[in-house]
Design a protein around this motif. Sequence first.
Motif: not given
Length: 321
Positions: A20-32, A206-211
Motif C-alpha cells: 500500500l505504501l509504495f503504491a501510493v508513493l508510485a502514484f504521487l511520484k511516478p518518476e521515481w 512490480i506494483v510500484a512500476a505498474v502504478v
Amino acid sequence: MRALAALSRFVGNTFAYWVLLFAVLAFLKPEWFLSLKVAIVPLLGLVMFGMGLTLKLEDFAEVARRPWRVALGVVAQFVIMPGMAWLLCQVFNLPAEIAVGVILVGCCPSGTSSNVMTWLAKGDLALAVAISAITTLLAPLMTPTLIWLLASAWLPVSFLDLFWSILQIVLLPIVLGLITQRVLGARARYAVEVLPLVSVVSIVIIVAAVVAASQAKIAESGLLIMAVVMLHNSFGYLLGYLTGHLFKLPLAQRKTLALEVGMQNSGLGAALASAHFSPLAAVPSALFSVWHNISGALLSTWFRRMSEKQDRDLLARQTAD
C-alpha cells in the motif's frame, strides 16, 4: 543470518502495508519508479523460483490423500474468478484494456499469500498449499486458454505467446527452484528463511512500476477499477466459501476454499498484462495486489475468531453436560 531472517519475517508479516505504501508513493511520484518496469518479469520469476525452493513432495501427497477436495479447489479457482471477472466487465461495461486486465487477473492461479492467510485463519494449510501448487502448475495451460476464451471479444489474444510467457515466468523458475532444493539439500533452508523478504520486495517493485506507468489512467479511472477489484475479490471469497458449504466440507476447509479462490497471483497478472497488452491492462492486477492483501488479512482475522468462538461454544456445551 538470524537478523536477516528476523527482518524477513517482519517484512512478510507486514506485506500489505508495504504494498500500500509504495503504491501510493508510485502514484504521487511516478518518476521515481518508471525505470523499474523492465524488472517486472525477472522479479516475478525470482518469486516463482522461491516457491520452487519451498515446495516439497509432502505438498503433493495431499492430492493423493484427498484428491476430490484438491480438485474441487482447483476447479473453483479456475471457474469462479474468471467467470466473475467476465461478468463484472459486462455489468460495468468496462473499456477494452481495463476489461482485459480484470479478466487476466481472474484467470491467474492462486498466490502464495493465500497460504499465509489460510494459516492465520486456522484453515486447512495442507489443502491450501496443494491447491496453490496444482493451480500454479496448471497455469501455463489454463490461464492462456481462459484469457483467450473470455477476453478475445475486447482485444486480440495470442494463446501461444501467453503460453510461452507463463512457461518462462512460472514453470521454469519453479522447476529450477525444485532442482536447487534437491542439490543443496539442508543448505537451501538458509535461502528459504529470507524468501519472505525477497518476495515482498519483488511484489512491491512490480506494483510500484505498474502504478507509476499508468498514473494518469489511474487518476482518470482508478475509482472504477478499484470498485471492480474489490467486488471481484469479495465475490471470490464468498463463492469459494459457499462452494465448500455446498459440498459439506468442514469449517477449516471452507475457510481454505474462500481464501484460495479469492486471492490471486496478481504479480503474474501484472507481468502478463505489461508484456502482452498495455500498462493500463496491468492496473487491475496492481490494485488487486494491494487490496487482496488487506482484505485477506481482515478476513483471516475474522475466520480465526469464528473458530475460537465455536471452540468456546463447544466447551460450554461439554461443561453443561
